[in-house]
Write an enzyme that holds these catalytic residues in place. Structure first.
Site, PDB file in Angstrom:
ATOM      1  N   ARG A 103       0.794  -1.150   0.254  1.00 17.11           N
ATOM      2  CA  ARG A 103      -0.599  -0.062   0.588  1.00 17.11           C
ATOM      3  C   ARG A 103       0.742   1.256  -0.039  1.00 17.11           C
ATOM      4  NH1 ARG A 103      -4.822  -1.759   1.794  1.00 17.11           N
ATOM      5  NH2 ARG A 103      -5.567  -3.922   1.610  1.00 17.11           N
TER       6      ARG A 103
ATOM      7  N   GLU B 105     -15.485 -15.015   8.114  1.00 12.45           N
ATOM      8  CA  GLU B 105     -14.880 -14.332   7.463  1.00 12.45           C
ATOM      9  C   GLU B 105     -14.572 -15.624   6.286  1.00 12.45           C
ATOM     10  OE1 GLU B 105     -12.190 -11.461   4.461  1.00 12.45           O
ATOM     11  OE2 GLU B 105     -11.792 -11.352   6.700  1.00 12.45           O
TER      12      GLU B 105
ATOM     13  N   LYS C 164     -18.278 -12.294   8.072  1.00 12.01           N
ATOM     14  CA  LYS C 164     -18.597 -11.314   7.242  1.00 12.01           C
ATOM     15  C   LYS C 164     -18.351 -12.175   5.785  1.00 12.01           C
ATOM     16  CE  LYS C 164     -14.248  -8.638   6.233  1.00 12.01           C
ATOM     17  NZ  LYS C 164     -13.285  -7.424   6.636  1.00 12.01           N
TER      18      LYS C 164
ATOM     19  N   SER D  99     -14.995  -5.579   1.242  1.00 19.14           N
ATOM     20  CA  SER D  99     -14.938  -4.842  -0.507  1.00 19.14           C
ATOM     21  C   SER D  99     -14.387  -5.846  -1.164  1.00 19.14           C
ATOM     22  CB  SER D  99     -14.862  -3.715   0.328  1.00 19.14           C
ATOM     23  OG  SER D  99     -13.261  -3.478   1.156  1.00 19.14           O
ATOM     24  N   GLY D 100     -13.544  -6.719  -0.405  1.00 16.66           N
ATOM     25  CA  GLY D 100     -12.536  -7.621  -1.729  1.00 16.66           C
ATOM     26  C   GLY D 100     -12.467  -7.442  -3.051  1.00 16.66           C
ATOM     27  N   GLY D 101     -11.867  -6.310  -3.977  1.00 20.24           N
ATOM     28  CA  GLY D 101     -11.884  -6.302  -5.343  1.00 20.24           C
ATOM     29  C   GLY D 101     -12.712  -5.180  -5.409  1.00 20.24           C
TER      30      GLY D 101
ATOM     31  N   SER E 213     -17.052  -3.795   6.853  1.00 18.34           N
ATOM     32  CA  SER E 213     -15.971  -4.191   7.371  1.00 18.34           C
ATOM     33  C   SER E 213     -14.940  -3.876   6.437  1.00 18.34           C
ATOM     34  CB  SER E 213     -16.304  -5.687   8.215  1.00 18.34           C
ATOM     35  OG  SER E 213     -15.024  -6.115   8.820  1.00 18.34           O
TER      36      SER E 213
ATOM     37  N   ARG F 272      -9.234  -1.482   2.447  1.00 28.59           N
ATOM     38  CA  ARG F 272      -9.247  -0.342   1.042  1.00 28.59           C
ATOM     39  C   ARG F 272     -10.451   0.150   1.351  1.00 28.59           C
ATOM     40  NH1 ARG F 272      -6.821  -4.812  -3.160  1.00 28.59           N
ATOM     41  NH2 ARG F 272      -8.072  -6.158  -1.771  1.00 28.59           N
TER      42      ARG F 272
END
Length: 340
Positions: free
Chosen positions: A32, A177, A222, A263-265, A290, A293
């Site tokens: 990051r 998750e 999640k 939110s992945g991707g 949750s 990014r």
């Protein structure tokens, strides 16, 4: 704050507030920071997390808790105040990522299993003493025409259930998750395939949770949304919401107090739009965010590793937190972005 698992779980997802996932590993944090040309050191990571945690409006109004990396759980701000105390002072709940990452699953090419169960009971006791009241464990499910296999889903679901049992024994709320990767390889699956795999995964996860005698009232789910692959991406916001709600209602018991999506991707605004559309349905759970990014990207760019930009980074973080707060209430629109 109540120490009952059920009360902590409810507080984590109530009133439109959501979780800030600030649990990036040192390696991920380096990636990051590379995007803004900043060297990742203990001090620079501290400065970045402190910028986020001291964004008072965001933390007090929109964030219910923070998922921390082990380094951050024990870290102090520049003035010596423990980060855990800063989070608590804003009304938030400190949490901790406890898995040690997804590793190749022997005999299952292209699939992984998440590790970290060895010694977890002792680590949880240490984390509890440090102030953590919830934990997170991520199981990664690859998706393609041929994947996942039953064996890989079963292995990850079993690990999630064992982790959850150890958490509840330690008086820590487990975030369960199971992430079906939208941006994995090849990333060309359509919405039907995503729905099929997400349903199958959640069915096996809740079967394993039941066999492990997990108290559903004292956990948070999640999941990933039902979304087509990153290289396809044809589904509309409404289609993603409809399929996601359909699968959740078919697989997730109403005893679970809350669902906090990853939110992945997705882009920051996609994650917000999908969450708001999902909350347009009548749901038996509190459904919130949750996000990592999707909450942090704009803040990282605005901050740019410079002390002079702390206020700008905090404004960017607060804006995204507010947008997702609106989405958790089902009231976000594109005009919300302009009005804020």
């Amino acid at each position: 704050m109540s120490e009952r698992l059920e009360d902590i779980a409810v507080k984590m997802v109530a009133d439109g507030k959501g979780l800030l996932a600030a649990d990036e590993s040192t390696a991920t944090n380096k990636k990051r920071f590379d995007t803004i040309g900043l060297v990742s050191t203990e001090e620079s990571r501290r400065d970045y997390r402190e910028m986020l945690f001291r964004a008072d409006d965001a933390m007090k109004k929109y964030i219910s808790g923070v998922i921390l990396y082990e380094e951050t759980l024990f870290q102090k701000a520049a003035n010596g105040t423990p980060f855990v105390d800063i989070i608590k002072a804003a009304g938030g709940i400190p949490g901790i990522k406890v898995d040690t990452g997804a590793k190749p699953l022997a005999a299952f090419p292209g699939e992984t299993v998440t590790e970290g169960l060895d010694g977890l009971a002792d680590r949880l006791a240490k984390y509890y003493d440090a102030g953590a009241r919830f934990a997170k464990w991520r199981g990664v499910i690859s998706i393609s025409d041929a994947l996942p296999t039953y064996g890989a889903i079963k292995a990850n679901a079993h690990a999630l259930a064992r982790y959850a049992a150890l958490c509840q024994q330690a008086k820590i709320v487990p975030i369960v998750e199971p992430e079906v990767l939208m941006d994995g390889v090849p990333g060309t699956h359509d919405l039907d395939r995503s729905e099929e795999v997400t349903r199958w995964t959640l069915q096996i996860v809740f079967q394993e949770l039941a066999e492990a005698r997990i108290s559903l009232e004292g956990m948070i789910l999640k999941p990933s949304m039902v979304i087509d692959g990153k290289k396809l991406r044809k589904a509309s916001v409404e289609q993603v919401a409809e399929r996601t709600v359909k699968v959740l209602k078919e697989t997730v018991p109403s005893a679970v107090p809350g669902i906090a999506f990853l939110s992945g991707g997705q882009t920051s605004e996609e994650a917000t739009a999908h969450l708001s559309a999902i909350n347009g349905y009548d749901l038996p759970w509190d459904v919130t965010f949750s996000y990592g990014r999707a909450l942090q990207d704009a803040a990282l760019k605005a901050w740019d590793g410079k002390a002079a930009n702390v206020a700008a980074g905090q404004r960017a973080f607060t804006h995204r937190a507010e947008m997702n707060y609106l989405a958790a209430k089902g009231s976000w629109t594109k005009n919300s972005e302009k009005a804020a």
